[in-house]
Motif scaffolding. Structure first.
Motif, mmCIF file in Angstrom:
data_model
loop_
_atom_site.group_PDB
_atom_site.id
_atom_site.type_symbol
_atom_site.label_atom_id
_atom_site.label_comp_id
_atom_site.label_asym_id
_atom_site.label_seq_id
_atom_site.Cartn_x
_atom_site.Cartn_y
_atom_site.Cartn_z
ATOM 1 N N LEU B 5 -5.140 10.861 -10.607
ATOM 2 C CA LEU B 5 -5.196 11.420 -9.004
ATOM 3 C C LEU B 5 -4.610 10.419 -8.216
ATOM 4 O O LEU B 5 -4.566 9.194 -8.328
ATOM 5 N N VAL B 6 -3.843 10.844 -7.434
ATOM 6 C CA VAL B 6 -3.120 10.108 -6.443
ATOM 7 C C VAL B 6 -3.896 9.921 -5.067
ATOM 8 O O VAL B 6 -4.157 10.949 -4.517
ATOM 9 N N LEU B 7 -4.252 8.827 -4.748
ATOM 10 C CA LEU B 7 -5.106 8.715 -3.455
ATOM 11 C C LEU B 7 -4.366 8.147 -2.370
ATOM 12 O O LEU B 7 -3.490 7.340 -2.321
ATOM 13 N N ASP B 8 -4.753 8.676 -1.163
ATOM 14 C CA ASP B 8 -3.941 8.444 -0.049
ATOM 15 C C ASP B 8 -4.039 7.008 0.393
ATOM 16 O O ASP B 8 -5.169 6.597 0.358
ATOM 17 N N THR B 9 -3.238 6.497 0.729
ATOM 18 C CA THR B 9 -3.194 5.021 1.467
ATOM 19 C C THR B 9 -4.114 4.869 2.465
ATOM 20 O O THR B 9 -4.507 3.958 2.923
ATOM 21 N N ALA B 10 -4.005 6.158 3.259
ATOM 22 C CA ALA B 10 -4.835 6.061 4.350
ATOM 23 C C ALA B 10 -6.415 5.860 4.299
ATOM 24 O O ALA B 10 -6.987 5.231 4.831
ATOM 25 N N ILE B 11 -6.554 6.336 2.927
ATOM 26 C CA ILE B 11 -8.009 5.879 2.501
ATOM 27 C C ILE B 11 -8.142 4.358 2.594
ATOM 28 O O ILE B 11 -9.321 3.990 3.135
ATOM 29 N N TRP B 14 -8.268 3.071 6.273
ATOM 30 C CA TRP B 14 -9.405 3.617 7.157
ATOM 31 C C TRP B 14 -10.831 3.459 6.389
ATOM 32 O O TRP B 14 -11.810 3.722 7.005
ATOM 33 N N VAL B 15 -10.995 3.201 5.292
ATOM 34 C CA VAL B 15 -12.163 3.332 4.700
ATOM 35 C C VAL B 15 -12.435 1.796 4.106
ATOM 36 O O VAL B 15 -13.467 1.227 4.582
ATOM 37 N N LEU B 16 -11.771 1.485 2.909
ATOM 38 C CA LEU B 16 -12.276 0.450 2.299
ATOM 39 C C LEU B 16 -12.033 -0.945 3.235
ATOM 40 O O LEU B 16 -12.992 -1.840 3.345
ATOM 41 N N ILE B 17 -11.205 -1.195 3.856
ATOM 42 C CA ILE B 17 -10.850 -2.407 4.775
ATOM 43 C C ILE B 17 -11.881 -2.457 5.896
ATOM 44 O O ILE B 17 -12.603 -3.454 5.895
ATOM 45 N N PRO B 18 -12.150 -1.468 6.613
ATOM 46 C CA PRO B 18 -13.193 -1.322 7.918
ATOM 47 C C PRO B 18 -14.350 -1.644 7.073
ATOM 48 O O PRO B 18 -15.264 -2.314 7.877
ATOM 49 N N LEU B 19 -14.642 -0.851 5.896
ATOM 50 C CA LEU B 19 -16.125 -1.216 5.446
ATOM 51 C C LEU B 19 -16.444 -2.598 5.216
ATOM 52 O O LEU B 19 -17.344 -3.179 5.515
ATOM 53 N N SER B 20 -15.245 -3.452 4.411
ATOM 54 C CA SER B 20 -15.627 -4.797 3.973
ATOM 55 C C SER B 20 -15.915 -5.744 5.523
ATOM 56 O O SER B 20 -16.541 -6.465 5.813
ATOM 57 N N PHE B 132 -20.812 8.636 7.300
ATOM 58 C CA PHE B 132 -19.174 8.941 7.622
ATOM 59 C C PHE B 132 -18.347 9.054 6.522
ATOM 60 O O PHE B 132 -17.351 9.591 6.401
ATOM 61 N N PHE B 133 -18.633 8.355 5.232
ATOM 62 C CA PHE B 133 -17.655 8.129 4.236
ATOM 63 C C PHE B 133 -18.082 8.858 3.037
ATOM 64 O O PHE B 133 -17.967 8.157 1.893
#
Lengths: 303, 246
Positions: B5-11, B14-20, B132-133
């Motif tokens: 699967l190709v994952l959107d870089t937006a993930i 907007w998800v991984l970095i803000p969560l950390s 949210f996620f």
């Protein structure tokens, strides 16, 4: 006890600061961490930092620890006005602090007003009965006043609670030796050996006390502890070497006629010890060599 | 199914970095709050004394061979004497440490505060992440996993055919929870209240149990066979001196 590397590091820093190259703050931090008592240097360099307002503000919150360190060093050097200034500065910053209260009581003690200091310490102890420093200061007051028995009593009470404090055991041992209560001193030195079995000083002191107590069994034990000191210190300890010679001569005097030979003792040990002593004296004090040889000959002759 | 699967870089943005970042900030906040709320604890007399007794008994056990046999026996009797030995704990007095902890009001308050400061932010963050996620694939784990992990790692993804390596953000949250401990010890210094994993391990081995320690020390001391090492030292000293003199 401070290890050799730490001590050499401290001395190196001290030399550096003495000869004008900076590093005073590192020296003070190291002295504080190792708890060594170099009060005159601490006072000189601490004051130079504190009086220079630029350097003082660059320390930030460590400034107050430096005030405390300089206050204690000043009291040790009997510069009581300097100590008073430092304590006043600390009091302005921390008005209700127990640590500052402790410093004030120490100042009273340094001035010599024993009853006031004693009352101050007792009140501090009521608030916090587990402050080790205050307990020890009370013992120091009693000792300074000459009340050795009271000092012993306080110290024993302290050791009932804090029985793992080897400095306190050492102090108690030295007090007992000064009062010639050698059996009790032997007990304290045993505690020290138990807590730090690889420090040769404790073995040496224990052997000295045993030798002083006398009696064949104690002498044989003392000889063993002198040899352990020699082993732990690599043969460099002259006092232990002398101890071996004296012990063997005393043992052979006592055992003359009786057949209680110690099966573990090696017959060459006294001669080896005297040979080592002669070698050392030849190196370091060759003019005293003749006195040494005659003394050793007397010891051997009488054996 | 080995398709990629190709994952959107937006993930990632907007998800991984803000969560950390949020977890790091919450950790720092908790550290300062715990510093403010910490009350000074007056050490309990019995516990201090028992700690010292244990140290002394341990020294005795370790260095027993350095003191003469008579002194060793005297000390051992002092410690393990049936009536008034220091290490001897009469059966009736063996306190249940849990009961003791809850009866002491200060300690109970302290434990509650510590627990709260740990549980509440965790719960809140977890709920926030879930709200949210959830519902999409957040990341791909680089190594293959078995099917059993599917329920844990893929909570919002209701397709059973997706490879288990593709996980939701809940697993990223757990990864951060345990992984940021090293980062916190770098930023905040060694002693920080965010050491959740460590604290959880501490709680499971329930705290300071002095009675059991004393009993253990007493048994250890009873076992020790005294073998006086000093006689050997005479030979060793002889060897040292021989080397020195020759």
């Amino acid at each position: 006890m401070v290890t050799k590397t730490e001590e050499s590091q401290l001395n190196k820093l001290e030399n550096q600061v003495d000869n004008g190259g900076g590093g005073a703050w590192e020296y003070l931090c190291l002295a504080r961490k190792l708890k060594v008592r170099r009060s005159d240097k601490v006072l000189k360099y601490g004051l130079s930092i504190l009086n220079d307002s630029r350097k003082r503000s660059s320390l930030g919150s460590d400034e107050w620890t430096l005030y405390e360190q300089v206050a204690v060093a000043a009291m040790d050097c009997h510069a009581l006005d300097v100590a008073k200034d430092c304590i006043n500065a600390l009091q302005k910053k921390f008005p209700e602090s127990k640590r500052v209260g402790r410093l004030e009581a120490m100042l009273l003690e340094a001035k010599g007003s024993w009853e006031d200091a004693e009352a101050a310490y007792s009140s501090l102890l009521e608030e916090n009965p587990f402050d080790q420093v205050i307990h020890k200061r009370r013992v120091a007051i009693a000792k300074a006043q000459g009340n050795i028995s009271v000092a012993i009593e306080w110290l024993n009470k302290y050791l009932e609670i804090f029985m793992a404090d080897h400095d306190a055991w050492r102090e108690l041992a030295e007090i007992y030796v000064s009062l010639q209560m050698y059996k009790q001193a032997a007990f304290c030195y045993e505690e020290l050996i138990l807590s730090q079995p690889t420090v040769p000083l404790h073995h040496l002191a224990y052997a000295d006390v045993l030798y002083t107590l006398g009696g064949l069994e104690n002498l044989q034990t003392a000889k063993k502890y002198y040899s352990s000191t020699i082993d732990l210190s690599g043969g460099k300890n002259n006092r232990a070497l002398f101890g071996i010679c004296l012990c063997s001569s005393a043992i052979s005097q006592l055992a003359r006629g009786r057949n209680r030979e110690d099966k573990d003792s090696s017959p060459d040990l006294p001669s080896l010890a005297s040979a080592a002593l002669e070698k050392e004296y030849k190196l370091q004090a060759s003019d005293k060599l003749s006195v040494l040889t005659s003394t050793l000959k007397c010891l051997r002759v009488s054996s | 199914m080995a398709e990629d699967l190709v994952l959107d870089t937006a993930i990632r943005d907007w998800v991984l970095i803000p969560l950390s970042i949020v977890m790091v900030l919450i950790g720092v906040l908790r550290y300062f709050v715990s510093k403010l709320m910490r009350s000074t604890q007056v050490p309990d007399g019995k516990i201090v004394k028992e700690g010292q007794v244990i140290v002394r008994a341990r020294n005795l056990r370790a260095a027993a061979n350095f003191i003469p046999p008579k002194s060793f026996r005297a000390r051992r009797a002092y410690f393990s004497n049936e009536e008034n030995g220091l290490l001897h704990v009469p059966k009736g007095q063996a306190q249940n440490p849990q009961a003791q902890m809850f009866s002491d009001p200060n300690m109970a308050m302290d434990m509650m505060k510590k627990n709260l400061s740990m549980i509440i932010p965790q719960t809140l963050t977890f709920a926030w992440v879930n709200f949210f996620f959830s519902g999409f694939v957040a990341a791909k784990i680089p190594f293959p996993l078995t099917q059993r992990f599917r329920s844990m790692l893929q909570n919002g993804i209701d397709l059973s055919t997706v490879d288990v390596s593709y996980v939701s953000s809940r697993s990223w949250y757990f990864l951060n929870l345990f992984g940021l401990r090293g980062l916190f010890s770098l930023i905040l210094g060694e002693d920080n209240a965010t050491d959740d994993a460590q604290r959880m391990m501490q709680m499971s081995g329930f705290g300071f149990d002095p009675t059991k320690n004393l009993g253990a020390e007493k048994d250890g001391l009873d076992i020790v066979q005294h073998e006086w090492a000093l006689p050997k030292f005479e030979q060793r000293a002889e060897a040292v001196l021989r080397k020195l003199v020759s």
